[in-house]
Design a protein around this motif. Structure first.
Motif, PDB file in Angstrom:
ATOM      1  N   GLU A   1       0.763  -1.224  -0.293  1.00  0.00           N
ATOM      2  CA  GLU A   1       0.074   0.057   0.000  1.00  0.00           C
ATOM      3  C   GLU A   1       0.885   1.455   0.142  1.00  0.00           C
ATOM      4  O   GLU A   1       2.011   1.184   0.757  1.00  0.00           O
ATOM      5  CB  GLU A   1      -0.749  -0.031   1.282  1.00  0.00           C
ATOM      6  CG  GLU A   1      -1.992  -1.038   1.288  1.00  0.00           C
ATOM      7  CD  GLU A   1      -1.860  -2.211   1.320  1.00  0.00           C
ATOM      8  OE1 GLU A   1      -2.532  -3.038   0.485  1.00  0.00           O
ATOM      9  OE2 GLU A   1      -0.877  -2.619   2.172  1.00  0.00           O
ATOM     10  N   LYS A  58      -2.841   3.879  -2.992  1.00  0.00           N
ATOM     11  CA  LYS A  58      -3.308   2.622  -3.552  1.00  0.00           C
ATOM     12  C   LYS A  58      -3.121   1.300  -2.921  1.00  0.00           C
ATOM     13  O   LYS A  58      -2.307   1.463  -1.859  1.00  0.00           O
ATOM     14  CB  LYS A  58      -2.526   2.400  -4.936  1.00  0.00           C
ATOM     15  CG  LYS A  58      -0.941   2.258  -5.064  1.00  0.00           C
ATOM     16  CD  LYS A  58      -0.404   2.292  -6.285  1.00  0.00           C
ATOM     17  CE  LYS A  58       1.204   1.819  -6.299  1.00  0.00           C
ATOM     18  NZ  LYS A  58       1.832   1.982  -7.310  1.00  0.00           N
ATOM     19  N   THR A  59      -3.647   0.311  -3.252  1.00  0.00           N
ATOM     20  CA  THR A  59      -3.393  -0.868  -2.673  1.00  0.00           C
ATOM     21  C   THR A  59      -3.385  -2.200  -3.515  1.00  0.00           C
ATOM     22  O   THR A  59      -4.036  -2.413  -4.555  1.00  0.00           O
ATOM     23  CB  THR A  59      -4.420  -1.200  -1.641  1.00  0.00           C
ATOM     24  OG1 THR A  59      -4.407  -2.571  -0.940  1.00  0.00           O
ATOM     25  CG2 THR A  59      -6.048  -1.465  -2.480  1.00  0.00           C
ATOM     26  N   TYR A  86      -6.044  -5.443  -0.985  1.00  0.00           N
ATOM     27  CA  TYR A  86      -7.565  -5.279  -1.181  1.00  0.00           C
ATOM     28  C   TYR A  86      -8.066  -5.081  -2.676  1.00  0.00           C
ATOM     29  O   TYR A  86      -7.147  -4.526  -3.584  1.00  0.00           O
ATOM     30  CB  TYR A  86      -8.135  -4.299  -0.098  1.00  0.00           C
ATOM     31  CG  TYR A  86      -7.692  -4.498   1.197  1.00  0.00           C
ATOM     32  CD1 TYR A  86      -7.624  -5.538   1.850  1.00  0.00           C
ATOM     33  CD2 TYR A  86      -6.837  -3.323   1.712  1.00  0.00           C
ATOM     34  CE1 TYR A  86      -6.903  -5.747   3.223  1.00  0.00           C
ATOM     35  CE2 TYR A  86      -6.192  -3.329   3.031  1.00  0.00           C
ATOM     36  CZ  TYR A  86      -6.374  -4.452   3.586  1.00  0.00           C
ATOM     37  OH  TYR A  86      -5.838  -4.725   4.948  1.00  0.00           O
ATOM     38  N   GLY A  87      -9.483  -5.252  -2.866  1.00  0.00           N
ATOM     39  CA  GLY A  87     -10.103  -4.759  -4.286  1.00  0.00           C
ATOM     40  C   GLY A  87      -9.974  -5.818  -5.228  1.00  0.00           C
ATOM     41  O   GLY A  87      -9.854  -7.052  -4.994  1.00  0.00           O
ATOM     42  N   ASP A 105      -5.315  -1.168  -6.873  1.00  0.00           N
ATOM     43  CA  ASP A 105      -6.822  -0.240  -6.551  1.00  0.00           C
ATOM     44  C   ASP A 105      -6.630   0.948  -5.988  1.00  0.00           C
ATOM     45  O   ASP A 105      -5.748   0.885  -5.006  1.00  0.00           O
ATOM     46  CB  ASP A 105      -7.738  -1.122  -5.947  1.00  0.00           C
ATOM     47  CG  ASP A 105      -8.455  -2.141  -7.016  1.00  0.00           C
ATOM     48  OD1 ASP A 105      -9.086  -1.812  -8.082  1.00  0.00           O
ATOM     49  OD2 ASP A 105      -8.423  -3.321  -6.864  1.00  0.00           O
ATOM     50  N   TYR A 161      -7.180   3.279  -2.889  1.00  0.00           N
ATOM     51  CA  TYR A 161      -7.230   3.173  -1.397  1.00  0.00           C
ATOM     52  C   TYR A 161      -7.692   4.246  -0.711  1.00  0.00           C
ATOM     53  O   TYR A 161      -6.831   5.270  -0.437  1.00  0.00           O
ATOM     54  CB  TYR A 161      -6.208   2.179  -0.982  1.00  0.00           C
ATOM     55  CG  TYR A 161      -6.268   1.611   0.379  1.00  0.00           C
ATOM     56  CD1 TYR A 161      -7.720   1.166   0.989  1.00  0.00           C
ATOM     57  CD2 TYR A 161      -5.087   1.568   1.447  1.00  0.00           C
ATOM     58  CE1 TYR A 161      -7.564   0.583   2.137  1.00  0.00           C
ATOM     59  CE2 TYR A 161      -5.473   1.073   2.439  1.00  0.00           C
ATOM     60  CZ  TYR A 161      -6.520   0.444   3.044  1.00  0.00           C
ATOM     61  OH  TYR A 161      -6.713  -0.218   4.251  1.00  0.00           O
ATOM     62  N   THR A 196     -12.009   0.949  -1.441  1.00  0.00           N
ATOM     63  CA  THR A 196     -11.245   0.345  -2.397  1.00  0.00           C
ATOM     64  C   THR A 196     -12.170   0.885  -3.736  1.00  0.00           C
ATOM     65  O   THR A 196     -13.602   0.532  -3.841  1.00  0.00           O
ATOM     66  CB  THR A 196     -10.699  -0.806  -2.598  1.00  0.00           C
ATOM     67  OG1 THR A 196     -11.751  -1.737  -2.808  1.00  0.00           O
ATOM     68  CG2 THR A 196      -9.761  -1.220  -1.411  1.00  0.00           C
TER      69      THR A 196
END
Length: 392
Positions: free
Chosen positions: A301, A319-320, A323-324, A329, A331, A346
């Motif tokens: 992240e 951004k991450t 997750y997503g 994605d 974040y 997300t």
């Protein structure tokens, strides 16, 4: 062109927007827009304007894969009111801008010099109706990169970034007048890499620059650390403080709060994943850490932007990978004034999305910009959400 329409279709379905064929929602409290062509385009900063619309700065590439500064004005639902491109025939990037009370804009970034492949600071003044008033570049035979700009009390501007004039990189601070004249410039740093990515006004009438340093290391720290550097109105250093641990910790964003400062970036030293969002809250004394926390999952992240909300809480955008839906994605997280996680969200598709900048809007919601990427194409994103980070 077909891949652009495919990209639009995928994103609008996954992000859950009720849209028309131009990719916007009818409700100004929530919409998503994509801008760009078949090449590499990215948004770096967005602010709300007095008329309820939005101003966005970033970069847009042509068929030769060369980028220009791109400044875009929209109405309250993301429809384009006007747009301009700035720069010469090589790569030019807009990373930040300062919006004046008269709605004129100082756009700041970096230009590549023709014939030398060196980079200089680039600034342009644009009227509130999209007319380019002047455009200038600043620097030396070294490479300068500008990452942020703010207005000054005398009507001028302070541009922050880095240069390779002395060490590997040194922090670079440039003061220009309202008409673009260079008034002075200063560098700060040691023998290793030192970079500024953000600047804000200080509580003492000067400025706080924030970024990353490999030169200044405190006990218990190693590699790269977040660096907060406080200078007076003339650029004379007053204080500095580093935040980090035994691995690389990178500074990206700073916001002057009602009672101090909040800093956001990325940590490899703390948290659960390969890298996590790292947030540090200090009092008006940059050495006085009130709390510091890491947020994220088991992958990577980054925390690219931070803002204090009207209610005193904080919102961080980045951004991450943890997750997503896709490889990256967008974040967004909301923290209490004590750094406790209140909400997270997300946004993304099966491709790669990220947010570079976020700000709160007059209705209590948020708007953010960055990019969405599929294959060899990326487009500028502009996404408006409500106070609960939801789209309708």
């Amino acid at each position: 062109m077909q891949k652009i329409f495919t990209l639009l279709f995928i994103l609008l379905i996954v992000l859950g927007c009720e849209t028309n064929d131009t990719g916007n929602t009818a409700d100004k409290d929530s919409f998503m827009r994509l801008y760009g062509g078949s090449f590499l385009d990215e948004g770096h900063k967005v602010l709300q304007t007095q008329d309820g619309g939005y101003l966005l700065a970033g970069s847009m590439a042509d068929e030769n894969e060369l980028s220009d500064m791109y400044l875009l004005k929209t109405n309250s639902t993301g429809d384009i009111a006007w747009h301009v491109t700035l720069g010469d025939s090589l790569n030019d990037y807009a990373f930040s801008f300062s919006l004046s009370d008269d709605q004129s804009v100082l756009v700041a970034g970096t230009t590549t010099l023709i014939g030398s492949n060196k980079t200089n600071a680039l600034a342009a003044k644009v009227s509130g109706t999209g007319n380019v008033l002047w455009e200038r570049n600043y620097g030396s035979s070294n490479n300068e990169q500008i990452k942020d700009v703010i207005g000054t009390s005398d009507g001028g501007y302070m541009l922050a970034g880095y240069t390779n004039a002395a060490g590997q990189h040194d922090i670079f601070l440039l003061k220009i007048s309202a008409t673009g004249d260079s008034l002075w410039s200063k560098t700060y740093g040691g023998s290793e890499l030192d970079e500024a990515y953000a600047i804000c006004h200080s509580h003492n009438g000067g400025y706080v620059l924030f970024g990353t340093s490999e030169s200044f290391i405190e006990p218990g720290q190693a590699s790269a650390n977040m660096l907060a550097l406080e200078v007076n109105e003339n650029g004379v250093p007053i204080d500095r403080s580093t935040f980090g641990g035994e691995l690389n910790d990178l500074g990206q964003a700073v916001f002057k709060t009602t009672n101090g400062y909040i800093f956001s970036g990325t940590t490899n030293s703390f948290g659960a994943g390969e890298s996590d969002i790292f947030v540090v809250k200090t009092s008006t004394n940059i050495h006085d850490i009130e709390w510091s926390k890491a947020f994220g999952g088991t992958e990577t992240e980054t925390g690219n932007s931070v803002v204090q909300q009207a209610d005193g809480n904080y919102t961080i955008a980045g951004k991450t990978d943890s997750y997503g839906n896709g490889s990256n994605d967008v974040y967004l997280i909301i923290l209490s004034d004590q750094g406790n996680l209140i909400m997270e969200k997300t946004y993304g598709s099966t491709g790669s999305e990220w947010a570079n900048f976020l700000t709160q809007t007059s209705d209590g919601g948020f708007i953010f910009t960055g990019a969405t990427s599929h294959a060899e194409n990326s487009m500028i994103t502009l996404i408006k959400v409500d106070k609960d980070l939801e789209q309708h």
